[in-house]
Design an enzyme around this catalytic site. Structure first.
Site, PDB file in Angstrom:
ATOM      1  N   SER A  71     -72.398 -69.295  15.109  1.00  0.00           N
ATOM      2  CA  SER A  71     -71.370 -69.096  14.056  1.00  0.00           C
ATOM      3  C   SER A  71     -70.969 -70.371  13.550  1.00  0.00           C
ATOM      4  CB  SER A  71     -70.056 -68.434  14.666  1.00  0.00           C
ATOM      5  OG  SER A  71     -70.080 -67.162  15.529  1.00  0.00           O
TER       6      SER A  71
HETATM    7  N1  SAH Z   1     -70.601 -67.138  19.264  1.00  0.00           N
HETATM    8  C1  SAH Z   1     -71.841 -67.108  19.204  1.00  0.00           C
HETATM    9  C2  SAH Z   1     -72.019 -65.913  17.992  1.00  0.00           C
HETATM   10  C3  SAH Z   1     -73.389 -65.428  18.246  1.00  0.00           C
HETATM   11  S1  SAH Z   1     -73.861 -64.122  17.042  1.00  0.00           S
HETATM   12  C4  SAH Z   1     -72.364 -68.368  18.562  1.00  0.00           C
HETATM   13  O1  SAH Z   1     -71.849 -69.065  18.043  1.00  0.00           O
HETATM   14  O2  SAH Z   1     -73.768 -68.709  19.084  1.00  0.00           O
HETATM   15  C5  SAH Z   1     -73.506 -62.980  17.840  1.00  0.00           C
HETATM   16  C6  SAH Z   1     -73.793 -62.197  19.102  1.00  0.00           C
HETATM   17  O3  SAH Z   1     -73.386 -61.048  19.509  1.00  0.00           O
HETATM   18  C7  SAH Z   1     -75.560 -62.302  19.132  1.00  0.00           C
HETATM   19  O4  SAH Z   1     -75.827 -63.074  20.022  1.00  0.00           O
HETATM   20  C8  SAH Z   1     -75.626 -60.766  19.506  1.00  0.00           C
HETATM   21  O5  SAH Z   1     -76.768 -60.715  20.374  1.00  0.00           O
HETATM   22  C9  SAH Z   1     -74.456 -60.255  20.165  1.00  0.00           C
HETATM   23  N2  SAH Z   1     -74.135 -58.896  20.147  1.00  0.00           N
HETATM   24  C10 SAH Z   1     -74.227 -58.154  19.249  1.00  0.00           C
HETATM   25  N3  SAH Z   1     -73.888 -56.754  19.446  1.00  0.00           N
HETATM   26  C11 SAH Z   1     -73.379 -57.060  20.765  1.00  0.00           C
HETATM   27  C12 SAH Z   1     -72.991 -56.070  21.923  1.00  0.00           C
HETATM   28  N4  SAH Z   1     -72.981 -54.703  21.509  1.00  0.00           N
HETATM   29  N5  SAH Z   1     -72.650 -56.537  23.101  1.00  0.00           N
HETATM   30  C13 SAH Z   1     -72.803 -57.941  23.185  1.00  0.00           C
HETATM   31  N6  SAH Z   1     -73.291 -58.874  22.500  1.00  0.00           N
HETATM   32  C14 SAH Z   1     -73.616 -58.517  21.351  1.00  0.00           C
END
Ligand code: SAH
Length: 218
Positions: free
Chosen positions: A67
């Site tokens: 993010s």
């Molecule tokens: N805060 C993280 C954001 C990653 S993007 C960072 O800054 O690195 C969002 C993440 O949510 C992704 O890795 C994706 O795989 C995860 N995601 C999407 N749907 C999900 C679900 N149902 N349960 C768990 N994780 C999920």
């Protein structure tokens, strides 16, 4: 600082990012100081680490993104304001683990779920590298909430559902707050507060997150 790099991953580059976050309206000094001391570059593959202190979302593989720093700061600040005494925080979508690392330095206990196993494994390694031991990670589907029945003072979702999953509302403790991007194409950052058994939500600002998907992948 043990993880301090040179050039584009140096402390000076990181300070410029903090200055930019201030200009964009981030006010919470605890959030700013934790983001100043947390190395974001270790959450990226080496080929991208020189871009770690730009205020943009960056790819972390598997079609997912780390993010944007502004949004990490904003969501964290909103949770701290809404529930200053929060003991437990649930994060949906650990991804790289960067947001998790920020939360772990501001709240006593952090729980985080991620649906993509290789991302979770990497996040786990980085959090232990930073010696953040107050985090419990699970490979599971966050649409269902935390895999065991329990409630959290604060919940942060890093992925956007079309509508807020019931399970997340059910796992929000009375007095607690949920921060979540909501919508398909046009997403809005939304803050939901639970007051006993009623939920009050406020739409804050347009955002762009990856979708909240159901099921897990190995
Ligand atoms: N805060 C993280 C954001 C990653 S993007 C960072 O800054 O690195 C969002 C993440 O949510 C992704 O890795 C994706 O795989 C995860 N995601 C999407 N749907 C999900 C679900 N149902 N349960 C768990 N994780 C999920």
């Amino acid at each position: 600082m043990q993880f301090d790099g040179i050039g584009m991953t140096s402390q000076r580059t990181r300070l410029r990012l903090i200055e930019r976050l201030r200009q964009q309206g981030i006010k919470n000094t605890r959030v700013l100081s934790i983001m100043e001391s947390t190395p974001r570059h270790i959450f990226l593959d080496e080929a991208l680490s020189h871009r770690a202190y730009e205020d943009t979302a960056l790819p972390i593989g598997h079609g997912q993104t780390l993010s944007q720093p502004y949004i990490v700061a904003r969501m964290t600040e909103l949770l701290l304001e809404a529930v200053p005494t929060a003991q437990s925080v649930l994060e949906i979508g650990a991804g790289s683990g960067y947001q998790t690392a920020i939360l772990a330095q501001l709240f006593p206990q952090v729980y985080s779920v991620e649906r993509i196993k290789p991302l979770l494994d990497k996040a786990r390694g980085r959090l232990s590298q930073l010696r953040l031991r107050n985090v419990i990670l699970r490979h599971s589907d966050g649409i269902l909430g935390w895999p065991q029945e329990r409630q959290f003072d604060a919940i942060l979702s890093a992925a956007a559902p079309a509508a807020i999953p019931e399970s997340l509302l059910a796992q929000l403790a009375p007095g607690g707050a949920l921060i979540i991007p909501v919508g398909d194409r046009d997403q809005q950052l939304t803050l939901v507060r639970r007051i006993e058994d009623t939920f009050e939500s406020v739409v804050l600002e347009p955002v762009k997150f990856v979708p909240l998907l159901s099921g897990i992948t190995r």
